[in-house]
Design an enzyme around this catalytic site. Structure first.
Site, PDB file in Angstrom:
ATOM      1  N   LEU A 195       4.831   8.738   1.169  1.00 42.92           N
ATOM      2  CA  LEU A 195       4.312   8.466  -0.163  1.00 42.92           C
ATOM      3  C   LEU A 195       5.395   8.758  -1.192  1.00 42.92           C
ATOM      4  O   LEU A 195       6.116   9.755  -1.082  1.00 42.92           O
ATOM      5  CB  LEU A 195       3.076   9.329  -0.440  1.00 42.92           C
ATOM      6  CG  LEU A 195       1.830   9.023   0.393  1.00 42.92           C
ATOM      7  CD1 LEU A 195       0.720  10.009   0.032  1.00 42.92           C
ATOM      8  CD2 LEU A 195       1.364   7.599   0.164  1.00 42.92           C
ATOM      9  N   HIS A 251       0.966  -4.528   2.672  1.00 43.26           N
ATOM     10  CA  HIS A 251      -0.090  -3.816   3.398  1.00 43.26           C
ATOM     11  C   HIS A 251      -0.813  -4.813   4.294  1.00 43.26           C
ATOM     12  O   HIS A 251      -1.139  -5.916   3.848  1.00 43.26           O
ATOM     13  CB  HIS A 251      -1.076  -3.177   2.417  1.00 43.26           C
ATOM     14  CG  HIS A 251      -2.163  -2.416   3.101  1.00 43.26           C
ATOM     15  ND1 HIS A 251      -1.937  -1.188   3.711  1.00 43.26           N
ATOM     16  CD2 HIS A 251      -3.467  -2.704   3.309  1.00 43.26           C
ATOM     17  CE1 HIS A 251      -3.064  -0.760   4.250  1.00 43.26           C
ATOM     18  NE2 HIS A 251      -4.008  -1.654   4.021  1.00 43.26           N
ATOM     19  N   ASP A 265       1.715   2.396  -7.014  1.00 40.34           N
ATOM     20  CA  ASP A 265       1.429   3.366  -8.066  1.00 40.34           C
ATOM     21  C   ASP A 265       1.216   4.718  -7.415  1.00 40.34           C
ATOM     22  O   ASP A 265       1.608   4.943  -6.272  1.00 40.34           O
ATOM     23  CB  ASP A 265       0.249   2.928  -8.940  1.00 40.34           C
ATOM     24  CG  ASP A 265      -1.072   2.845  -8.170  1.00 40.34           C
ATOM     25  OD1 ASP A 265      -1.117   3.246  -6.978  1.00 40.34           O
ATOM     26  OD2 ASP A 265      -2.061   2.369  -8.755  1.00 40.34           O
ATOM     27  N   GLY A 315      -1.423   6.108  -6.274  1.00 43.30           N
ATOM     28  CA  GLY A 315      -2.454   6.168  -5.252  1.00 43.30           C
ATOM     29  C   GLY A 315      -1.972   5.648  -3.912  1.00 43.30           C
ATOM     30  O   GLY A 315      -0.803   5.289  -3.734  1.00 43.30           O
TER      31      GLY A 315
END
Length: 212
Positions: A102, A119, A151, A153
């Site tokens: 991340l 994704h 972003d 998240g």
């Protein structure tokens, strides 16, 4: 509203983040010679010194850097080091291509709005590390892939483009994922070029890419 645009005058400089084999990286590199392709991969940065993407980069004569989390006392320090490494290559855009970490606040502050990810599902359905498995378990008849901006998240950034992939009888996670990867590579290559040669506008969750 965020607007990023370069136009056709110069190829956009792309730094690829990768942790694995580098199939998306290879697809981007193969597109370099396509007429009018407006992006150039100038470096690969990985967290994994054993990543196959390193070999793909070396074979193409592309610079490669390794930034391991184990070399830093905190994730925040690693994140800042990752951002500094990418900045060395004067990146216009960052493509996360199978990067299994991340990105934190420091990296997003530096490159937010310019980080493109793929994704293997039709977001917002089935986010996270097991999108293909989760789609199969849910029993969907159609899944696919998404190109989106990163972003803070997990797979929550504004969507740039999507493509559908049918779930066929007898599919398991491996067979379905392989068909998704084929579509995903082409979608990524196409939209990196469109973004690099046009103007990308982000207004809330709406993304518009306008040709130059």
């Amino acid at each position: 509203m965020t607007v990023v645009g370069r136009g056709p005058a110069a190829a956009a400089r792309v730094v690829v983040l990768a942790s694995g084999a580098g199939s998306n990286l290879a697809a981007l590199l193969e597109a370099h010679d396509a007429p009018g392709y407006g992006a150039r991969v100038v470096a690969v940065v990985t967290d994994n010194p054993a990543a196959g993407a390193i070999n793909v980069a070396h074979d193409a004569g592309i610079a490669c850097a390794v930034v391991k989390t184990a070399d830093f006392d905190s994730r925040a320090e690693w994140d800042m080091a990752l951002a500094e490494t990418v900045a060395v290559f004067n990146a216009d855009y960052v493509v996360s291509a199978g990067f299994m970490r991340l990105l934190g606040a420091g990296f997003l502050a530096r490159f937010g709005g310019r980080i493109i990810n793929t994704h293997p599902a039709l977001l917002p359905a089935f986010p996270g590390a097991h999108g293909v498995r989760d789609a199969l378990a849910y029993g969907v008849r159609i899944t696919g892939c998404t190109v989106h901006l990163i972003d803070e998240g997990i797979d929550t950034g504004p969507i740039i483009a999507q493509a559908a992939v049918p779930v066929e009888p007898g599919d398991d996670e491996s067979t379905l994922h392989e068909r998704i990867k084929t579509v995903e590579r082409q979608l990524l290559v196409d939209w990196v070029s469109r973004i690099a040669t046009g103007t990308l506008t982000v207004d809330g969750r709406r993304v518009t890419v306008t040709p130059a």
